[in-house]
Design a protein around this motif. Structure first.
Motif, PDB file in Angstrom:
ATOM      1  N   ASP A  23       0.667  -0.929   0.008  1.00  0.00           N
ATOM      2  CA  ASP A  23       0.308  -0.097   0.247  1.00  0.00           C
ATOM      3  C   ASP A  23       1.226   1.131  -0.007  1.00  0.00           C
ATOM      4  O   ASP A  23       0.480   2.338  -0.681  1.00  0.00           O
ATOM      5  CB  ASP A  23      -0.644   0.110   1.222  1.00  0.00           C
ATOM      6  N   ALA A  24       1.587   1.487   0.819  1.00  0.00           N
ATOM      7  CA  ALA A  24       3.030   2.184   1.002  1.00  0.00           C
ATOM      8  C   ALA A  24       3.628   2.727  -0.696  1.00  0.00           C
ATOM      9  O   ALA A  24       3.128   4.136  -0.561  1.00  0.00           O
ATOM     10  CB  ALA A  24       3.751   2.117   1.921  1.00  0.00           C
ATOM     11  N   PHE A  25       3.869   1.606  -1.080  1.00  0.00           N
ATOM     12  CA  PHE A  25       4.511   2.108  -2.050  1.00  0.00           C
ATOM     13  C   PHE A  25       3.522   2.191  -3.331  1.00  0.00           C
ATOM     14  O   PHE A  25       3.715   2.992  -5.037  1.00  0.00           O
ATOM     15  CB  PHE A  25       4.982   0.253  -3.181  1.00  0.00           C
ATOM     16  N   GLY A  26       2.473   2.190  -3.248  1.00  0.00           N
ATOM     17  CA  GLY A  26       0.998   2.372  -4.573  1.00  0.00           C
ATOM     18  C   GLY A  26       1.263   3.878  -3.996  1.00  0.00           C
ATOM     19  O   GLY A  26       1.108   4.212  -5.320  1.00  0.00           O
ATOM     20  N   ALA A  27       1.310   4.429  -2.868  1.00  0.00           N
ATOM     21  CA  ALA A  27       1.114   5.633  -2.805  1.00  0.00           C
ATOM     22  C   ALA A  27       2.326   6.413  -2.988  1.00  0.00           C
ATOM     23  O   ALA A  27       2.101   8.009  -3.781  1.00  0.00           O
ATOM     24  CB  ALA A  27       0.925   6.654  -1.424  1.00  0.00           C
ATOM     25  N   ALA A  28       3.295   5.641  -2.981  1.00  0.00           N
ATOM     26  CA  ALA A  28       4.894   6.211  -3.753  1.00  0.00           C
ATOM     27  C   ALA A  28       4.481   6.254  -4.809  1.00  0.00           C
ATOM     28  O   ALA A  28       5.475   7.438  -5.191  1.00  0.00           O
ATOM     29  CB  ALA A  28       5.875   5.183  -2.818  1.00  0.00           C
ATOM     30  N   ARG A  29       4.129   5.439  -5.837  1.00  0.00           N
ATOM     31  CA  ARG A  29       3.931   5.396  -7.169  1.00  0.00           C
ATOM     32  C   ARG A  29       4.173   7.003  -7.738  1.00  0.00           C
ATOM     33  O   ARG A  29       4.113   7.056  -8.854  1.00  0.00           O
ATOM     34  CB  ARG A  29       3.679   4.238  -7.951  1.00  0.00           C
ATOM     35  N   ALA A  30       3.037   7.301  -6.974  1.00  0.00           N
ATOM     36  CA  ALA A  30       2.064   8.998  -7.378  1.00  0.00           C
ATOM     37  C   ALA A  30       2.540  10.077  -6.560  1.00  0.00           C
ATOM     38  O   ALA A  30       2.323  10.989  -7.223  1.00  0.00           O
ATOM     39  CB  ALA A  30       0.954   8.348  -6.775  1.00  0.00           C
ATOM     40  N   SER A  31       3.601   9.770  -6.707  1.00  0.00           N
ATOM     41  CA  SER A  31       4.565  10.758  -5.610  1.00  0.00           C
ATOM     42  C   SER A  31       5.501  11.265  -6.049  1.00  0.00           C
ATOM     43  O   SER A  31       6.987  11.037  -6.091  1.00  0.00           O
ATOM     44  CB  SER A  31       4.255  10.799  -3.484  1.00  0.00           C
ATOM     45  N   GLU A  32       5.570  12.750  -6.322  1.00  0.00           N
ATOM     46  CA  GLU A  32       7.179  13.141  -6.939  1.00  0.00           C
ATOM     47  C   GLU A  32       7.913  13.470  -5.682  1.00  0.00           C
ATOM     48  O   GLU A  32       7.646  13.401  -4.558  1.00  0.00           O
ATOM     49  CB  GLU A  32       6.917  14.748  -7.919  1.00  0.00           C
ATOM     50  N   TYR A  33       8.975  13.678  -5.633  1.00  0.00           N
ATOM     51  CA  TYR A  33      10.013  13.536  -4.751  1.00  0.00           C
ATOM     52  C   TYR A  33      11.527  13.899  -4.826  1.00  0.00           C
ATOM     53  O   TYR A  33      12.032  15.169  -5.059  1.00  0.00           O
ATOM     54  CB  TYR A  33      11.251  11.947  -5.262  1.00  0.00           C
ATOM     55  N   LEU A  34      10.439  15.827  -4.227  1.00  0.00           N
ATOM     56  CA  LEU A  34      11.157  16.610  -4.226  1.00  0.00           C
ATOM     57  C   LEU A  34      11.841  17.604  -4.798  1.00  0.00           C
ATOM     58  O   LEU A  34      12.797  18.204  -5.075  1.00  0.00           O
ATOM     59  CB  LEU A  34      12.338  16.692  -2.512  1.00  0.00           C
ATOM     60  N   GLY A  35      11.737  16.889  -6.110  1.00  0.00           N
ATOM     61  CA  GLY A  35      11.493  17.440  -7.394  1.00  0.00           C
ATOM     62  C   GLY A  35      13.062  16.542  -8.364  1.00  0.00           C
ATOM     63  O   GLY A  35      12.616  16.904  -8.978  1.00  0.00           O
ATOM     64  N   GLU A  36      13.539  16.210  -7.796  1.00  0.00           N
ATOM     65  CA  GLU A  36      13.535  14.492  -8.283  1.00  0.00           C
ATOM     66  C   GLU A  36      12.715  13.899  -9.516  1.00  0.00           C
ATOM     67  O   GLU A  36      11.701  13.954  -9.924  1.00  0.00           O
ATOM     68  CB  GLU A  36      14.309  13.387  -7.072  1.00  0.00           C
ATOM     69  N   SER A  37      13.848  13.449 -10.545  1.00  0.00           N
ATOM     70  CA  SER A  37      13.452  12.729 -11.643  1.00  0.00           C
ATOM     71  C   SER A  37      12.771  11.511 -11.601  1.00  0.00           C
ATOM     72  O   SER A  37      12.447  11.105 -12.532  1.00  0.00           O
ATOM     73  CB  SER A  37      14.472  12.741 -12.266  1.00  0.00           C
ATOM     74  N   VAL A  38      13.239  10.994 -10.320  1.00  0.00           N
ATOM     75  CA  VAL A  38      12.345   9.605 -10.099  1.00  0.00           C
ATOM     76  C   VAL A  38      10.777  10.311  -8.493  1.00  0.00           C
ATOM     77  O   VAL A  38      10.943  10.815  -8.231  1.00  0.00           O
ATOM     78  CB  VAL A  38      13.236   8.765  -9.248  1.00  0.00           C
ATOM     79  N   ALA A 171      23.257   7.284  -5.090  1.00  0.00           N
ATOM     80  CA  ALA A 171      23.053   6.295  -6.655  1.00  0.00           C
ATOM     81  C   ALA A 171      21.291   6.214  -7.384  1.00  0.00           C
ATOM     82  O   ALA A 171      21.628   5.971  -8.487  1.00  0.00           O
ATOM     83  CB  ALA A 171      24.110   5.366  -6.492  1.00  0.00           C
ATOM     84  N   GLY A 172      20.672   6.264  -6.291  1.00  0.00           N
ATOM     85  CA  GLY A 172      19.141   6.060  -6.696  1.00  0.00           C
ATOM     86  C   GLY A 172      18.151   6.407  -7.511  1.00  0.00           C
ATOM     87  O   GLY A 172      17.056   6.020  -7.057  1.00  0.00           O
ATOM     88  N   LYS A 173      19.039   7.928  -8.360  1.00  0.00           N
ATOM     89  CA  LYS A 173      17.694   8.349  -8.488  1.00  0.00           C
ATOM     90  C   LYS A 173      18.017   8.552 -10.415  1.00  0.00           C
ATOM     91  O   LYS A 173      17.678   9.374 -10.945  1.00  0.00           O
ATOM     92  CB  LYS A 173      18.574   9.992  -8.330  1.00  0.00           C
ATOM     93  N   ASP A 174      18.604   7.449 -10.562  1.00  0.00           N
ATOM     94  CA  ASP A 174      19.129   7.673 -12.298  1.00  0.00           C
ATOM     95  C   ASP A 174      17.581   6.716 -12.977  1.00  0.00           C
ATOM     96  O   ASP A 174      17.341   5.942 -12.964  1.00  0.00           O
ATOM     97  CB  ASP A 174      19.952   6.191 -12.774  1.00  0.00           C
ATOM     98  N   PRO A 175      16.763   8.405 -13.927  1.00  0.00           N
ATOM     99  CA  PRO A 175      15.879   7.991 -14.036  1.00  0.00           C
ATOM    100  C   PRO A 175      15.839   6.452 -15.311  1.00  0.00           C
ATOM    101  O   PRO A 175      14.790   6.211 -15.564  1.00  0.00           O
ATOM    102  CB  PRO A 175      15.368   9.164 -15.402  1.00  0.00           C
TER     103      PRO A 175
END
Length: 199
Positions: A23-38, A171-175
């Motif tokens: 469920d948390a990941f479901g919400a996170a899929r729609a959540s922009e990450y403070l302006g990051e590209s993922v 390292a985990g921000k590569d789109p």
């Protein structure tokens, strides 16, 4: 998530934990990450993939996978994220995860922001590896550790684990990175969930 243990109450606890994470990941899929590209979900999956590639222990892979769950685990954190703010997501996430996981998972999550501040203090080249957004949040988070805070972090039993999670986080921000889905971590997470012991 596919893992559905059936051994009575223990299986129910594991299933509840996996369902909550899904469920948390479901919400996170729609959540922009403070302006990051993922998105938050993509970022967590990419961070976990980095931990796996490094041969990390299961608990540390889980911490990498779940390190930013605090951004979406409760309404206040999710609202702050939508505003481009961070209200100590590391504490929120660690407390949320402590319902199911021990400190080997929750402490690197709780400390991963301190680890960024620590690495900025002790590694002269580390700051330059941060994304522009992460450099901005560093200032909001208190800047590089120093003095008593630095000494306390270094003396803690989870300092190195948190620093590892932090480097995988960066390292985990590569789109463009293609990584395994959340379901590929079912067995690993199920094996780490703490279940009540019968008296």
């Amino acid at each position: 998530m596919s893992a559905q243990p059936t051994d009575g109450s223990s299986g129910a606890v594991v299933a509840a934990a996996l369902a909550a994470i899904l469920d948390a990941f479901g919400a996170a899929r729609a959540s922009e990450y403070l302006g990051e590209s993922v998105t938050v979900a993509d970022h967590q999956l990419k961070t976990a993939a980095c931990a796996r590639a490094a041969g990390a222990a299961p608990a540390l892979i889980a911490a990498a996978l779940l390190h930013d769950v605090g951004h979406v685990a409760d309404h206040d954190s999710a609202d702050a994220l939508r505003r481009g703010e961070d209200i100590r997501h590391e504490d929120t996430g660690s407390a949320w995860l402590a319902r199911w996981f021990g400190p080997e998972v929750t402490e690197p999550v709780r400390l991963h922001v301190y680890a960024k501040r620590y690495l900025c203090a002790v590694d002269l080249g580390y700051y330059d590896t941060l994304s522009p957004i992460s450099k901005k949040t560093l200032a909001m988070q208190g800047g590089p550790l120093e003095g008593a805070e630095l000494a306390a972090f270094q003396a803690g039993p989870y300092a190195q684990d948190a620093a590892n999670v932090r480097r995988w986080d960066d390292a985990g921000k590569d789109p463009d990175a293609v990584v395994p889905p959340l379901a590929s971590y079912d067995e690993l997470l199920a094996g780490l969930v703490r279940v009540p012991h019968a008296e």
